[in-house]
Design an enzyme around this catalytic site. Structure first.
Site, PDB file in Angstrom:
ATOM      1  N   ASN A   1       0.872  -1.184   0.000  1.00  0.00           N
ATOM      2  CA  ASN A   1       0.000   0.000   0.000  1.00  0.00           C
ATOM      3  C   ASN A   1       0.905   1.229   0.000  1.00  0.00           C
ATOM      4  OD1 ASN A   1      -1.812   2.054   0.467  1.00  0.00           O
ATOM      5  ND2 ASN A   1      -2.245   1.476   2.598  1.00  0.00           N
TER       6      ASN A   1
ATOM      7  N   HIS B   1      -9.426   0.962   4.878  1.00  0.00           N
ATOM      8  CA  HIS B   1      -8.138   1.162   5.557  1.00  0.00           C
ATOM      9  C   HIS B   1      -8.365   2.096   6.752  1.00  0.00           C
ATOM     10  CE1 HIS B   1      -4.038   2.427   6.374  1.00  0.00           C
ATOM     11  NE2 HIS B   1      -3.654   1.350   5.719  1.00  0.00           N
TER      12      HIS B   1
ATOM     13  N   SER C   1       3.472  -2.320  10.153  1.00  0.00           N
ATOM     14  CA  SER C   1       4.926  -2.286  10.304  1.00  0.00           C
ATOM     15  C   SER C   1       5.615  -3.601   9.957  1.00  0.00           C
ATOM     16  CB  SER C   1       5.316  -1.821  11.715  1.00  0.00           C
ATOM     17  OG  SER C   1       4.873  -0.497  11.933  1.00  0.00           O
TER      18      SER C   1
ATOM     19  N   GLU D   1      -6.805   4.505   7.810  1.00  0.00           N
ATOM     20  CA  GLU D   1      -6.638   5.944   7.515  1.00  0.00           C
ATOM     21  C   GLU D   1      -7.911   6.503   6.874  1.00  0.00           C
ATOM     22  OE1 GLU D   1      -2.927   5.563   5.414  1.00  0.00           O
ATOM     23  OE2 GLU D   1      -1.975   4.982   7.295  1.00  0.00           O
TER      24      GLU D   1
ATOM     25  N   GLY E   1       2.400   2.115  10.599  1.00  0.00           N
ATOM     26  CA  GLY E   1       3.291   3.261  10.435  1.00  0.00           C
ATOM     27  C   GLY E   1       4.017   3.666  11.705  1.00  0.00           C
TER      28      GLY E   1
ATOM     29  N   LYS F   1       0.014   4.288  -0.283  1.00  0.00           N
ATOM     30  CA  LYS F   1      -0.646   5.477   0.278  1.00  0.00           C
ATOM     31  C   LYS F   1      -0.403   6.682  -0.649  1.00  0.00           C
ATOM     32  CE  LYS F   1       0.286   3.498   4.782  1.00  0.00           C
ATOM     33  NZ  LYS F   1       0.161   3.629   6.208  1.00  0.00           N
TER      34      LYS F   1
ATOM     35  N   GLU G   1      -5.243  -5.257  10.484  1.00  0.00           N
ATOM     36  CA  GLU G   1      -4.230  -4.234  10.686  1.00  0.00           C
ATOM     37  C   GLU G   1      -4.499  -3.483  11.989  1.00  0.00           C
ATOM     38  OE1 GLU G   1      -2.326  -2.913   6.804  1.00  0.00           O
ATOM     39  OE2 GLU G   1      -4.155  -1.755   6.969  1.00  0.00           O
TER      40      GLU G   1
HETATM   41  C1  PEP Z   1      -0.708   0.072   5.898  1.00  0.00           C
HETATM   42  O1  PEP Z   1      -0.777   1.262   5.634  1.00  0.00           O
HETATM   43  O2  PEP Z   1      -1.603  -0.699   5.484  1.00  0.00           O
HETATM   44  C2  PEP Z   1       0.423  -0.407   6.695  1.00  0.00           C
HETATM   45  C3  PEP Z   1       0.374  -1.593   7.176  1.00  0.00           C
HETATM   46  O3  PEP Z   1       1.449   0.486   6.870  1.00  0.00           O
HETATM   47  P1  PEP Z   1       2.891   0.163   7.547  1.00  0.00           P
HETATM   48  O4  PEP Z   1       3.384  -1.139   6.962  1.00  0.00           O
HETATM   49  O5  PEP Z   1       3.742   1.311   7.182  1.00  0.00           O
HETATM   50  O6  PEP Z   1       2.652   0.030   9.006  1.00  0.00           O
END
Ligand code: PEP
Length: 248
Positions: A10, A90, A207, A92, A168, A12, A162
């Site tokens: 992803n 997601h 992460s 976000e 992040g 973003k 997630e």
């Molecule tokens: C994401 O945005 O779906 C995500 C898992 O980000 P990150 O791997 O940076 O934590």
């Protein structure tokens, strides 16, 4: 049962044409026997990918079909342009753009109606975890989609668990923490339909990096990863794909 293993990046609001070209170059020379590799770049770049080893999707889709909805993309447009996958829900989108469970369920319904595969993102905040409400929260996120599309509709999705506190932040959930929730998701769905539960791919996101990937993907209910930050670094993303492929 062997489930489809997926590593999805992803991007973003990151990346550019040069990064797309790098990925095209690298992945044109690389195949993974046991893993399907997907990239979700900003929508502007989807058609710049020209690598048959990558599945390209978008990060969001509208619950509307057409009309006066400035800035939106419809599922029919995705179909029209040969796009087969979309992220939906997601954290976000949920947190920054106030997307509710109801809206997310409507988006899932739109997508599956035209055979677009949603990667449905769910996951709890640290507050919810600390209050001991993880399972209840995850169940309510799943229920809100099942209420609209049924378990047969959910069967057409990929689920991405997630935990928000891991996205992040550089704090990856431990393999045990992640497996525990993945097991819960599969058990809960299994209480509705065992076949669906066993066949659904459930990805972990939060992460994931080159160091944590292997120990996550060895867990029995983790079928791959949704990767944010590390999906912008070609070498690290490749390492993550290899880690999943070894677990094939
Ligand atoms: C994401 O945005 O779906 C995500 C898992 O980000 P990150 O791997 O940076 O934590």
């Amino acid at each position: 049962m062997s489930r489809v293993k997926i590593i999805a990046g992803n991007w973003k609001l990151n990346g550019n044409k040069a990064l797309v070209d790098e990925f095209n170059h690298t992945f044109n020379q690389t195949t993974f026997e046991h893993v399907s590799v997907m990239i979700f770049p900003p929508a502007l770049y989807v058609n710049e990918f020209n690598c048959e080893h990558l599945t390209i999707g978008v990060q969001n889709v509208s619950e509307q079909t057409s009309g006066a909805f400035t800035g939106e993309l419809s599922v029919d447009m995705l179909n029209d342009m040969g796009i087969t996958h979309t992220l939906i829900g997601h954290s976000e989108r949920r947190d920054i753009y106030n997307e509710t469970n109801e809206l997310i369920a409507a988006k899932v319904a739109q997508a599956i109606a035209v055979n677009i595969t949603p990667v449905l993102c769910i996951g709890e905040s640290l507050e919810t975890r600390n209050a001991g409400n993880v399972y209840q929260f995850i169940q309510s996120q799943l229920d809100s989609v099942i209420e609209v599309v049924g378990i047969t509709g959910l069967a057409k999705c990929v689920i991405a668990y997630e935990p928000i506190w891991a996205i992040g932040t550089g704090v990856t959930a431990s393999p045990e923490q992640a497996q525990e929730v993945h097991r819960f998701i599969r058990d809960y769905l299994g209480s509705i339909d065992e076949v669906v539960a066993e066949s659904l791919s459930i990805l972990y996101g939060g992460s994931v990096n080159a160091k944590t990937a292997s120990e996550l993907f060895v867990q029995p209910d983790i079928d791959g990863g949704l990767v944010g930050g590390a999906s912008l670094k070609k070498e690290e993303f490749l390492t993550i794909c290899h880690a999943a492929n070894q677990r094939g």
